[in-house]
Design an enzyme around this catalytic site. Structure first.
Site, PDB file in Angstrom:
ATOM      1  N   ASP A  37       3.516  18.163  54.043  1.00  0.00           N
ATOM      2  CA  ASP A  37       3.639  18.069  52.594  1.00  0.00           C
ATOM      3  C   ASP A  37       4.260  16.751  52.138  1.00  0.00           C
ATOM      4  OD1 ASP A  37       3.713  18.570  49.919  1.00  0.00           O
ATOM      5  OD2 ASP A  37       5.415  19.950  50.006  1.00  0.00           O
TER       6      ASP A  37
ATOM      7  N   ASP B 196      -0.301  14.030  47.230  1.00  0.00           N
ATOM      8  CA  ASP B 196       0.422  15.191  47.736  1.00  0.00           C
ATOM      9  C   ASP B 196      -0.435  15.968  48.728  1.00  0.00           C
ATOM     10  OD1 ASP B 196       1.883  17.428  48.177  1.00  0.00           O
ATOM     11  OD2 ASP B 196       1.728  18.215  46.151  1.00  0.00           O
TER      12      ASP B 196
END
Ligand code: NAG
Ligand code: NAG
Ligand code: NAG
Ligand code: NAG
Ligand code: NAG
Length: 411
Positions: A121, A331
């Site tokens: 992440d 992201d």
């Protein structure tokens, strides 16, 4: 006789309008900065021929990729920092819908070491894993379609190298809420996805890595990192996304790349490359080849808090659209690309114009721009390219989401 015929449904750009007045728009995309073909060409011309190139995605394959990278960087800049990757290999994987369409890698933590399949992440900082569970996602392999072993739970008391981070520690954000500065530091992280969080206590322990340094030998490296002992998860994290934890790769001081860089083990950089089949690899300390395209990260209120980039225009096929300027967050922890509503409409309308196929709606899917297709008749898909300053560009590797299904009413 097998009577199932495959039908491909194509859904283009899933739009979610923002619910709150957040300033930036969430955006995620594949970070492909180096295809193996390029490195392969380098290998062939130097000391290898095509037949001796290792099988794609074998351990040797990644080793060769890595040593080519190191060679190139040496030529570029002289003395080198090393590159590191997880002790089980640099390989990343995507387990599809079963694991929320995110990318994952195996990491080993603690003494004795325990393995975790963590989500990668880039949109957050903390590494957390299921730990002394009060409320965790199921960890049994039988709960998932794609696992051949049970997932593990961490316990600081079972690792001889673990120690609690105290409330007085500089990186303890919730330190002021502690009654005693010597108490273990609590943490709570809320993620973009609604009602999705992880909370527990911060600990320090060892992350097992392998150095891909100058020689071909693998050297193991034990790096001290800060880990969230995730006792309670909520929302998406109880429901199939990151059931075995998540590694935050963000810019914050507490992220694994930041801690490795601060310890002098690597440069403050990392790379993730994802292949067509959603396999991929991650290296800490990699800066990529000089030939790759790039764009600068942008500050938000004067601070670099996350990977914000500025898109100057979007091109669909050869048509570059006016008024498609926006800022976005890179992201890897979001499955889909999200665009501002007006820009989405502009892009989708142009895409639809060029697809030259009729929009079909499919029950159960939230997408507006869906096209029905079959293996005999694939729609003509235009390319989707994002343009950045100085003509740097990023071509979306696969701008459509393919859903395989059986035609309705078929037995
Ligand atoms: C290429 O490598 C293979 C395996 O190392 C070797 O058998 C073959 O002779 C090589 N071919 C050439 C053209 O060098
Ligand atoms: C993890 O533990 C196993 C079993 O004790 C050991 O064989 C392996 O080498 C360890 N891995 C690392 C990276 O230390
Ligand atoms: C999030 O939690 C609130 C309060 O419990 C609830 O009203 C809301 O429906 C939840 N949202 C989702 C997407 O589950
Ligand atoms: C679009 O589809 C129509 C009807 O199928 C066809 O006649 C036309 O040539 C197509 N145009 C392009 C640009 O492919
Ligand atoms: C970008 O490319 C366009 C078209 O190829 C060219 O006209 C322009 O000068 C380029 N700009 C820069 C900054 O390189």
């Amino acid at each position: 006789m097998n009577r199932i015929s495959l039908t491909i449904y194509l859904a283009v750009f899933w739009l979610l309008t923002e619910s709150s007045g957040a300033e930036t728009v969430m955006f995620s995309t594949k970070l492909i900065h180096r295809f193996s073909e390029e490195v392969k060409a380098l290998g062939v011309s130097k000391n290898r021929n095509a037949t001796s190139w290792p099988a794609k995605k074998s351990f040797e394959y990644y080793q060769v990729l890595l040593s080519s990278d190191v060679q190139k960087q040496k030529m570029k800049t002289g003395p080198q920092f090393q590159m590191l990757f997880p002790s089980q290999g640099s390989k990343t994987m995507s387990l599809g819908n079963d694991f929320g369409w995110l990318h994952y890698t195996w990491i080993d933590i603690g003494t004795p070491n325990v393995s975790f399949l963590v989500a990668l992440d880039a949109g957050s900082d903390l590494l957390w894993i299921p730990c002394d569970c009060v409320r965790c996602a199921p960890l049994s392999a039988s709960y998932y379609n794609s696992l051949d072993r049970n997932l593990n739970e961490y316990s600081p008391s079972a690792s001889s190298t673990s120690k609690h981070l105290s409330c007085s520690h500089r990186l303890c954000d919730l330190g002021t809420s502690c009654q005693n500065p010597k108490q273990p530091c609590p943490y709570t992280i809320d993620y973009y996805t609604e009602n999705t969080s992880s909370s527990g206590l911060l600990v320090e322990d060892i992350l097992h890595l392998i150095s891909g340094g100058d020689n071909a030998l693998k050297n193991s490296v034990q790096a001290s990192v800060i880990i969230g002992c995730g006792m309670k998860q909520s929302g998406g994290y109880l429901d199939g996304v990151a059931p075995d934890g998540l590694i935050g790769l963000g810019l914050g001081e507490i992220s694994v790349p930041s801690l490795l860089a601060k310890a002098g083990l690597i440069r403050n950089s990392f790379s993730m490359c994802f292949d067509e089949d959603d396999s991929g690899r991650i290296f800490f300390g990699d800066q990529g080849p000089a030939t790759q395209q790039s764009t600068s990260f942008l500050a938000s209120n004067g601070k670099y808090i996350t990977y914000i980039i500025g898109v100057e225009t979007c091109c669909i096929g050869s048509s570059c659209l006016k008024q498609t300027i926006f800022k976005a967050i890179v992201d890897s922890g979001s499955s889909f690309t999200f665009l501002p509503k007006d820009i989405y409409e502009t892009i989708a309308a142009e895409f639809d114009r060029q697809v030259n196929d009729t929009i079909t709606s499919f029950e159960g899917y939230p997408w507006k721009y869906c096209y029905k297709s079959s293996s005999q008749r694939l729609p003509k898909l235009p390319s989707v390219k994002l343009m950045f300053p100085q003509n740097n560009s990023f071509v979306a590797n696969n701008p459509v989401f393919v859903i395989y299904g059986t035609p309705v009413g078929f037995p």
